[in-house]
Design a protein around this motif. Structure first.
Motif, PDB file in Angstrom:
ATOM      1  N   LEU A 128      34.761  36.504  45.049  1.00 25.13           N
ATOM      2  CA  LEU A 128      34.371  35.602  46.140  1.00 25.13           C
ATOM      3  C   LEU A 128      32.871  35.664  46.398  1.00 25.13           C
ATOM      4  O   LEU A 128      32.220  34.632  46.616  1.00 25.13           O
TER       5      LEU A 128
ATOM      6  N   GLU B 129      42.947  43.722  51.813  1.00 22.71           N
ATOM      7  CA  GLU B 129      42.449  42.344  51.863  1.00 22.71           C
ATOM      8  C   GLU B 129      41.144  42.249  51.090  1.00 22.71           C
ATOM      9  O   GLU B 129      40.454  43.249  50.870  1.00 22.71           O
ATOM     10  N   LEU B 130      40.770  41.041  50.706  1.00 19.45           N
ATOM     11  CA  LEU B 130      39.549  40.862  49.921  1.00 19.45           C
ATOM     12  C   LEU B 130      38.282  41.112  50.727  1.00 19.45           C
ATOM     13  O   LEU B 130      37.195  41.223  50.169  1.00 19.45           O
ATOM     14  N   SER B 131      38.395  41.222  52.052  1.00 16.76           N
ATOM     15  CA  SER B 131      37.219  41.476  52.893  1.00 16.76           C
ATOM     16  C   SER B 131      37.128  42.940  53.322  1.00 16.76           C
ATOM     17  O   SER B 131      36.364  43.276  54.220  1.00 16.76           O
TER      18      SER B 131
ATOM     19  N   THR C 222      36.846  47.272  52.326  1.00 16.35           N
ATOM     20  CA  THR C 222      36.187  48.165  51.370  1.00 16.35           C
ATOM     21  C   THR C 222      36.518  49.624  51.675  1.00 16.35           C
ATOM     22  O   THR C 222      36.856  49.973  52.816  1.00 16.35           O
TER      23      THR C 222
ATOM     24  N   LEU D  95      35.550  47.818  46.241  1.00 16.57           N
ATOM     25  CA  LEU D  95      35.957  46.522  46.768  1.00 16.57           C
ATOM     26  C   LEU D  95      37.165  46.017  45.988  1.00 16.57           C
ATOM     27  O   LEU D  95      37.424  46.451  44.858  1.00 16.57           O
ATOM     28  N   ASP D  96      37.845  45.051  46.569  1.00 18.98           N
ATOM     29  CA  ASP D  96      38.898  44.354  45.849  1.00 18.98           C
ATOM     30  C   ASP D  96      38.260  43.390  44.846  1.00 18.98           C
ATOM     31  O   ASP D  96      37.234  42.760  45.132  1.00 18.98           O
TER      32      ASP D  96
ATOM     33  N   LYS E 290      39.128  40.488  43.913  1.00 17.81           N
ATOM     34  CA  LYS E 290      39.070  39.108  44.414  1.00 17.81           C
ATOM     35  C   LYS E 290      37.924  38.952  45.411  1.00 17.81           C
ATOM     36  O   LYS E 290      37.253  37.918  45.441  1.00 17.81           O
ATOM     37  N   GLY E 291      37.700  39.963  46.225  1.00 19.20           N
ATOM     38  CA  GLY E 291      36.572  39.921  47.141  1.00 19.20           C
ATOM     39  C   GLY E 291      35.248  39.920  46.408  1.00 19.20           C
ATOM     40  O   GLY E 291      34.289  39.238  46.794  1.00 19.20           O
ATOM     41  N   TYR E 292      35.183  40.664  45.310  1.00 15.23           N
ATOM     42  CA  TYR E 292      33.984  40.718  44.481  1.00 15.23           C
ATOM     43  C   TYR E 292      33.732  39.355  43.833  1.00 15.23           C
ATOM     44  O   TYR E 292      32.590  38.896  43.743  1.00 15.23           O
TER      45      TYR E 292
ATOM     46  N   PHE F 151      31.930  43.012  54.470  1.00 18.29           N
ATOM     47  CA  PHE F 151      33.148  43.779  54.206  1.00 18.29           C
ATOM     48  C   PHE F 151      33.346  44.798  55.324  1.00 18.29           C
ATOM     49  O   PHE F 151      32.380  45.399  55.815  1.00 18.29           O
TER      50      PHE F 151
END
Length: 415
Positions: A206, A139-141, A143, A199-200, A202-204, A180
């Motif tokens: 965001l 998930e984007l949240s 790590t 990190l993902d 997309k999360g980065y 995260f």
């Protein structure tokens, strides 16, 4: 003979010790430089494996490898995601892993990437990345932490962290509006991976929605994340991309085609060649230090011979007693030769112990500074050859005082 020799050397303990220490120090300098250089090169070479090329903005190949693989320095520019996607469609590419750099957490670099990073990126001649705890982020949240990060910051699976805007060298503001969760911790690799936080992408992306020109414009708390369009979290640019080719035979043709890409100024760097260029530069400095070390060793050997010759006049009484008790000139000459061998052997043993200590601390410093953990041996065949050469040179140089003792007859010593 050995007992008499040791007693004789003990009577001249201070000058003999100084010469031994001088010779030992010069050997420590020579071998430490060589060991650290070889160990660092080995550590650099094992930091990444299985990657045929790295594409990034057009710049120095060494610079690109340093900030993408070793997380040293800051990226000069980015490349567009559209370019990365175009390159990914090439028929000669087996896989592609994009990365984005720029942020940090308590001194450790943040690497934004995709989950397939842990599948394709390897180290030390093809060893895969293995999780000691947990799994890769999904998930984007979420790590993943390198082993050194988890150990030094006492994090475990389930811990929450916040990222700082900016690299290690700069003072940034914390992304305190989003956290995260740690889902995995990697096994120790002895490479810069141990000091990275993953990190993902997309999360980065965001994290930086509310930022402009390095300043926070609004908090993520102020927006409804579920209402964001799907393409809102697709990054517009990335720092670089690691690439694996279907055939290594196409590597140079691939590199040439990337340089000629018409829509953006990008380049493809071959990690092995870039590292060779780096060590060709380092090697010049290394050879200079090695030459200096050999000069110091030569000076130490000259000092040893000088000490033995100078002590001959002060040892007239000692030599006379030996001769009066039946010792032959050959016996006395052998004593002088053996004295140089004892000094040489003592210096070698001391050098081995000190070099081992020096290289141990050098390993710690290389790991702290570069994230690499080179392996060092107690003694190598090359070092045995160096020690043998120094010992032989010492024995040959001591022939001068040995011949001087041999040529003196009993009448001369008694007079």
């Amino acid at each position: 003979m050995l007992s008499l020799l040791l007693k004789s050397m003990r009577s001249r303990l201070i000058p003999t010790s100084l010469v031994t220490i001088s010779l030992m120090a010069s050997m420590v300098l020579l071998l430490s430089i060589e060991r650290i250089q070889q160990g660092a090169e080995e550590g650099f070479n094992q930091s990444i494996s299985g990657v045929d090329a790295i594409i990034g903005p057009r710049s120095s190949s060494i610079e690109l490898v340093l900030y993408t693989v070793f997380h040293l320095g800051r990226p000069t520019n980015n490349i567009t995601t559209k370019t990365v996607n175009d390159v990914k469609l090439r028929g000669d590419i087996s896989w592609l892993v994009p990365i984005a750099l720029g942020d940090s957490h308590k001194g450790f670099r943040v690497v934004a990437t995709e989950p397939n990073y842990f599948e394709h990126i390897k180290y030390a001649n093809g060893q895969p990345l293995v999780f000691s705890k947990g799994v890769a982020f999904a998930e984007l949240s979420e790590t993943v932490l390198g082993s050194d990060v988890a150990e030094k910051l006492s994090y475990r699976v389930g811990s929450k962290i916040q990222i700082t805007h900016g690299s290690v060298e700069s003072i940034g503001s914390k992304h305190d509006d989003f956290s995260f969760v740690v889902t995995g911790i990697l096994n120790k690799t002895g490479t810069p991976i141990d000091r990275a936080i993953f990190l993902d992408l997309k999360g980065y992306e965001l994290l930086h929605l509310g930022w402009k020109s390095g300043k926070k414009i609004f908090n993520l708390d102020d927006i409804n994340l579920s209402s964001l369009p799907e393409d809102a979290l697709i990054p517009k640019t990335v720092t670089a991309a690691f690439i694996g080719l279907k055939s290594k035979l196409t590597l140079f043709n691939f590199s040439k085609n990337i340089r000629e890409y018409p829509k953006e100024a990008i380049s493809a760097v071959i990690p092995g060649i870039a590292l060779s260029e780096l060590w060709s530069i380092v090697g010049l400095v290394d050879k200079g230090f090695q030459l200096l070390s050999w000069i110091i060793i030569a000076i130490s050997l000259i000092a040893m011979v000088t000490l033995i010759i100078a002590s001959l006049d002060n040892r007239k009484q000692e030599m006379t007693i030996y001769r009066a008790n039946g010792a032959s000139p050959k016996f006395l000459a052998m004593m002088v030769l053996c004295e140089s061998l004892v000094i040489g052997l003592t210096a070698i043993v001391g050098a081995i112990i000190l070099v081992t200590i020096v290289t141990y601390f050098a390993t710690v410093q290389l790991n702290l500074a570069l994230g690499i953990s080179p392996s060092f041996k107690w003694i190598s065949m090359g070092e045995i050859i160096v020690f043998s050469f120094i010992l032989l040179a010492g024995a040959l140089s001591s022939l001068i005082p040995a011949v001087m003792v041999f040529r003196k007859n009993l009448h001369q010593t008694l007079s």
